[in-house]
Design a protein around this motif. Structure first.
Motif, PDB file in Angstrom:
ATOM      1  N   PRO A 263       0.803  -1.235   0.000  1.00 50.41           N
ATOM      2  CA  PRO A 263       0.000   0.000   0.000  1.00 50.41           C
ATOM      3  C   PRO A 263       0.829   1.275   0.000  1.00 50.41           C
ATOM      4  O   PRO A 263       0.315   2.339  -0.371  1.00 50.41           O
ATOM      5  N   SER A 264       2.081   1.194   0.400  1.00 53.79           N
ATOM      6  CA  SER A 264       2.928   2.387   0.388  1.00 53.79           C
ATOM      7  C   SER A 264       3.561   2.642  -0.973  1.00 53.79           C
ATOM      8  O   SER A 264       4.205   3.672  -1.170  1.00 53.79           O
ATOM      9  N   ARG A 265       3.371   1.714  -1.929  1.00 54.10           N
ATOM     10  CA  ARG A 265       3.985   1.859  -3.245  1.00 54.10           C
ATOM     11  C   ARG A 265       2.973   2.011  -4.364  1.00 54.10           C
ATOM     12  O   ARG A 265       3.317   2.540  -5.436  1.00 54.10           O
ATOM     13  N   PHE A 266       1.736   1.523  -4.165  1.00 55.73           N
ATOM     14  CA  PHE A 266       0.776   1.476  -5.274  1.00 55.73           C
ATOM     15  C   PHE A 266      -0.613   1.918  -4.840  1.00 55.73           C
ATOM     16  O   PHE A 266      -1.020   1.736  -3.688  1.00 55.73           O
ATOM     17  N   ALA A 267      -1.339   2.455  -5.818  1.00 55.23           N
ATOM     18  CA  ALA A 267      -2.792   2.597  -5.754  1.00 55.23           C
ATOM     19  C   ALA A 267      -3.340   2.088  -7.088  1.00 55.23           C
ATOM     20  O   ALA A 267      -2.599   1.948  -8.066  1.00 55.23           O
ATOM     21  N   GLY A 268      -4.636   1.809  -7.119  1.00 57.65           N
ATOM     22  CA  GLY A 268      -5.223   1.185  -8.298  1.00 57.65           C
ATOM     23  C   GLY A 268      -6.074   2.126  -9.137  1.00 57.65           C
ATOM     24  O   GLY A 268      -6.691   3.060  -8.620  1.00 57.65           O
ATOM     25  N   LEU A 269      -6.090   1.850 -10.445  1.00 60.10           N
ATOM     26  CA  LEU A 269      -7.019   2.478 -11.383  1.00 60.10           C
ATOM     27  C   LEU A 269      -7.909   1.375 -11.940  1.00 60.10           C
ATOM     28  O   LEU A 269      -7.419   0.393 -12.499  1.00 60.10           O
TER      29      LEU A 269
END
Length: 277
Positions: free
Chosen positions: A80-86
């Protein structure tokens, strides 16, 4: 610190799809073969000091699910500290698409919707997009899309900034629209649309900074353009280190460089607040 607003962690079915044959040719076969652990993508980011990335799901017509929302959600939960989703949705099922988008944003923390028009052969003015535009507005997330010619072996017409992005922005002035791939060969049109509409932005995915069109670089040096252009790589088609190589040669001010690499992304993707350390 850098935020990449357009990248994919590739699945095997994404890499094997015939429509990517032209991209393999352009990259000299540099794209990976086979499913990769998410650590490979994180290592590519680390090599270029890219702290955070927005991972795209990919869905097309007739059940084509190249990178699923569930897969993206899993990678985001793991890092969670490296990515978010589209999110990606099924345009042929508009109400299901709206519910899917709502669920992904509210329950999985996705920060936007991405639809690639050439994949559907439907321009953004098609009626099937419009319930999604309204839902993006209600949820407070951007609509992310592709502009310009199509590298994969599909028609390019759907990527024209004028009339398509211009008309969507007129119909939905509150909708935040992030247009990836710079709009070439219609980059001047894309710049004009971004200048015209308060909530239209451009990301540089699919282009290294050394290959950015001159009209876009000139726009980035203006007061308006400095706040309108976001960094994107289109990884794995372009590696992060390759994408940013030569940034110092663009002649951007320190403030413009700061905005391009991360401040604009933090401002445009408002749901990013609280997702990063």
């Amino acid at each position: 610190m850098t935020i990449d607003v357009w990248m994919q962690h590739p699945t095997q079915r994404f890499l094997d799809n015939d429509m990517l044959a032209s991209l393999r040719r352009w990259t000299g076969g540099a794209m990976p073969d086979g499913d990769l652990p998410i650590g490979v993508t994180i290592a590519a980011m680390d090599a270029a000091d890219v702290e955070f990335g927005l991972l795209s799901a990919w869905r097309g017509p007739n059940g084509l699910d190249l990178v699923s929302n569930d897969e993206v959600a899993g990678w985001v939960r793991a890092h969670p500290s490296r990515f978010a989703g589209l999110a990606a949705v099924d345009l042929d099922r508009p109400m299901h698409a709206v519910r899917e988008l709502r669920t992904r944003v509210r329950e999985d923390g996705f920060v936007g919707l991405r639809v690639v028009p050439w994949l559907w052969r439907l321009p953004p003015t098609d009626r099937r997009y419009y319930p999604l535009f309204a839902e993006c507005g209600e949820l407070g997330v951007p609509f992310c899309t592709q502009v310009g010619h199509t590298g994969p072996l599909r028609p390019s017409e759907t990527g024209r900034p004028i009339p398509y992005i211009d008309e969507v922005a007129l119909d939905f002035p509150e909708l935040v629209i992030v247009c990836g791939h710079v709009g070439y060969p219609w980059t001047e049109e894309m710049v004009a649309v971004a200048r015209k509409h308060e909530n239209v932005y451009i990301d540089t995915s699919a282009y290294t900074v050394r290959r950015l069109p001159a009209e876009l670089v000139a726009f980035m040096k203006t007061r308006t353009g400095q706040r309108k252009v976001l960094f994107g790589s289109n990884y794995p088609m372009i590696g992060h280190a390759h994408a940013v190589d030569g940034l110092g040669d663009l002649g951007l001010s320190d403030e413009a460089r700061h905005d391009f690499l991360h401040a604009n992304a933090e401002r445009v993707f408002t749901k990013l607040e609280g997702t990063r350390p």
